[in-house]
Design an enzyme around this catalytic site. Structure first.
Site, PDB file in Angstrom:
ATOM      1  N   SER A  53     -18.186  -7.442 -26.573  1.00 18.71           N
ATOM      2  CA  SER A  53     -17.864  -6.497 -27.641  1.00 18.71           C
ATOM      3  C   SER A  53     -17.710  -7.171 -29.006  1.00 18.71           C
ATOM      4  O   SER A  53     -17.810  -6.499 -30.026  1.00 18.71           O
ATOM      5  CB  SER A  53     -16.577  -5.746 -27.296  1.00 18.71           C
TER       6      SER A  53
ATOM      7  N   ASP B 173      -8.190  -3.073 -33.527  1.00 18.70           N
ATOM      8  CA  ASP B 173      -7.528  -2.374 -32.417  1.00 18.70           C
ATOM      9  C   ASP B 173      -6.705  -3.422 -31.668  1.00 18.70           C
ATOM     10  O   ASP B 173      -6.314  -4.427 -32.245  1.00 18.70           O
ATOM     11  CB  ASP B 173      -8.550  -1.630 -31.548  1.00 18.70           C
TER      12      ASP B 173
ATOM     13  N   HIS C  39      -9.795  -6.439 -30.873  1.00 15.26           N
ATOM     14  CA  HIS C  39     -10.882  -6.899 -31.739  1.00 15.26           C
ATOM     15  C   HIS C  39     -10.404  -7.111 -33.169  1.00 15.26           C
ATOM     16  O   HIS C  39      -9.638  -6.303 -33.697  1.00 15.26           O
ATOM     17  CB  HIS C  39     -12.018  -5.868 -31.713  1.00 15.26           C
TER      18      HIS C  39
END
Ligand SMILES: *[C@@H]1O[C@H](CO)[C@@H](O)[C@H](O)[C@H]1NC(C)=O
Ligand SMILES: *[C@@H]1O[C@H](CO)[C@@H](O)[C@H](O)[C@H]1NC(C)=O
Ligand SMILES: *[C@@H]1O[C@H](CO)[C@@H](O)[C@H](O)[C@H]1NC(C)=O
Ligand SMILES: *[C@@H]1O[C@H](CO)[C@@H](O)[C@H](O)[C@H]1NC(C)=O
Ligand SMILES: *[C@@H]1O[C@H](CO)[C@@H](O)[C@H](O)[C@H]1NC(C)=O
Ligand SMILES: *[C@@H]1O[C@H](CO)[C@@H](O)[C@H](O)[C@H]1NC(C)=O
Ligand SMILES: *[C@@H]1O[C@H](CO)[C@@H](O)[C@H](O)[C@H]1NC(C)=O
Length: 359
Positions: free
Chosen positions: A35, A323, A326
């Protein structure tokens, strides 16, 4: 030292402007990862690990895209530093001759191990990303007139970035409720199991023509707001020390693997980026103030809740995390700058990305 570092970052970032209309330093840039690098490959997959909704991407020029941050990823910024005019397209939407500039295969929740992240839903593991790359390689050969030697020559000049392993810890080893690995392996054994598989995967990339390869180590996964809220900290540490200790085993072995790959594989250059060390920079010097919570309100899975634009933090350049997992674009800029032009020999080994690109 710290002031020098900020001047240095500004200098690096000003290069972005200088390169915009020039020739890129390499003809193509291929990105494999999780991610931290995903720019939309998970958008259509049945998975919780998707970021194609607001407030993700609020600061990205064209809005929400599937990036797990407010704006660009470190890999977008590295692409800019290399001189690419556009960000490298995700595999799922890359088409036509776009692929000659490179493809981004990264997929949120993916790992070195196939099963990693599967409790969140679908993803494209590193094996899957390598299979997708073979599709690209065949298409490139076609675009170059089905001339195999021309395609090989072309692929040899490209830059390949692989950042894997974070989820093999976060979404595997440290989730014993869903995965058996913690019961099966000690931290040191698990690191070796991962490295053995990773080594085979990197060799298959080499067999597909990769000669300039940058491997990102695993970061301080014990310092994310998610880790801190899930496991708690001990001994006055700011982070979950047992998680950071586990990934240090992996990083030490990865650096040794770099040495072996460089001596065993002819004409290839592998370099290691010490993402773990970059996580220890004194970020207060850059104006960051909050490290233990993200900027957006999060749900149980640690990702931003949709449609909460009005309750995101006022000043995202003061937050390390967007978040609970990340980093913000502000942090991604620093990471990209240091990977591209290292501050010292510990940031990147044996060379930084700017030198690797010029070889
Ligand atoms: C490639 O994709 C873009 C957007 O995804 C689309 O606008 C364009 O028409 C496509 N080109 C080809 C050749 O398929
Ligand atoms: C990877 O795991 C998925 C389930 O998550 C399974 O369907 C697939 O066959 C596996 N692939 C390989 C190559 O093992
Ligand atoms: C294939 O590409 C090579 C290297 O670019 C070139 O020397 C050769 O002439 C090409 N062969 C054909 C049949 O076009
Ligand atoms: C805390 O620190 C003490 C002394 O350094 C050490 O013995 C102990 O194992 C630590 N506890 C944890 C949970 O790390
Ligand atoms: C490199 O070669 C040595 C000696 O043949 C071998 O022991 C080692 O496993 C090889 N390592 C890799 C990563 O290929
Ligand atoms: C980090 O930087 C801030 C601001 O420049 C400074 O006040 C602080 O003492 C530094 N902390 C460490 C551990 O160096
Ligand atoms: C946001 O934070 C940065 C760093 O602390 C500071 O320089 C800037 O003035 C702040 N901006 C606003 C609008 O508060």
């Amino acid at each position: 030292m710290k002031i020098w570092l900020s001047v240095f970052v500004l200098l690096v970032l000003s290069k972005i402007q200088l390169h915009v209309h020039g020739e890129a330093q390499v003809p193509c840039f291929f990105i494999f990862g999780d991610s931290l690098a995903d720019s939309g490959n998970n958008n259509l997959l049945p998975t919780e690990a998707r970021a194609n909704y607001q407030p993700y991407g609020v600061d990205y020029p064209s809005g929400t895209t599937g990036r797990f941050s407010n704006g660009r990823t470190s890999f977008d910024i590295i692409g800019e530093l290399l001189g690419f005019e556009n960000h490298i397209p995700p595999f799922t939407t890359a088409n036509g001759s776009d692929i000659l500039k490179g493809v981004n295969y990264a997929s949120g929740s993916a790992g070195i191990r196939n099963e990693t992240g599967q409790h969140l839903g679908a993803h494209i593991s590193l094996d899957g990303q390598l299979r997708n790359h073979q599709v690209t390689v065949s298409k490139i050969a076609g675009l170059l007139g089905n001339n195999v030697s021309a395609a090989t020559e072309y692929l040899n000049k490209c830059l390949y970035s692989v950042g894997m392993g974070n989820n093999d810890y976060i979404n595997n080893y440290f989730l014993p409720k869903h995965y058996p690995t913690k019961r099966l392996y000690s931290q040191n054994q698990y690191a070796q199991v991962l490295i053995d598989q990773y080594s085979q995967q990197i060799k298959s990339l080499y067999n597909n023509g990769a000669r300039k390869v940058v491997l990102f180590g695993v970061g301080r996964i014990g310092c994310t707001p998610n880790a801190i809220s899930l496991h708690g900290t001990t001994n006055g540490s700011l982070c979950v020390d047992k998680m950071n200790k586990a990934v240090r085993h992996f990083n030490v072995k990865l650096k040794l693997l770099i040495n072996q790959l460089n001596s065993n594989l002819t004409d290839a250059h592998f370099t290691y980026v010490n993402a773990y060390r970059m996580g220890s920079m004194n970020v207060s010097a850059f104006g960051f103030k909050v490290w233990n919570v993200g900027c957006c309100p999060v749900g149980e899975n640690g990702q931003c809740l949709p449609d909460h634009q009005n309750t995101i933090c006022k000043n995202r350049t003061e937050y390390l995390f967007w978040d609970s997992f990340h980093t913000t674009e502000a942090v991604n800029i620093l990471t990209a700058a240091r990977s591209f032009s290292s501050v010292d020999e510990y940031d990147a080994y044996p060379m930084d990305i700017s030198r690797l690109a010029k070889l």
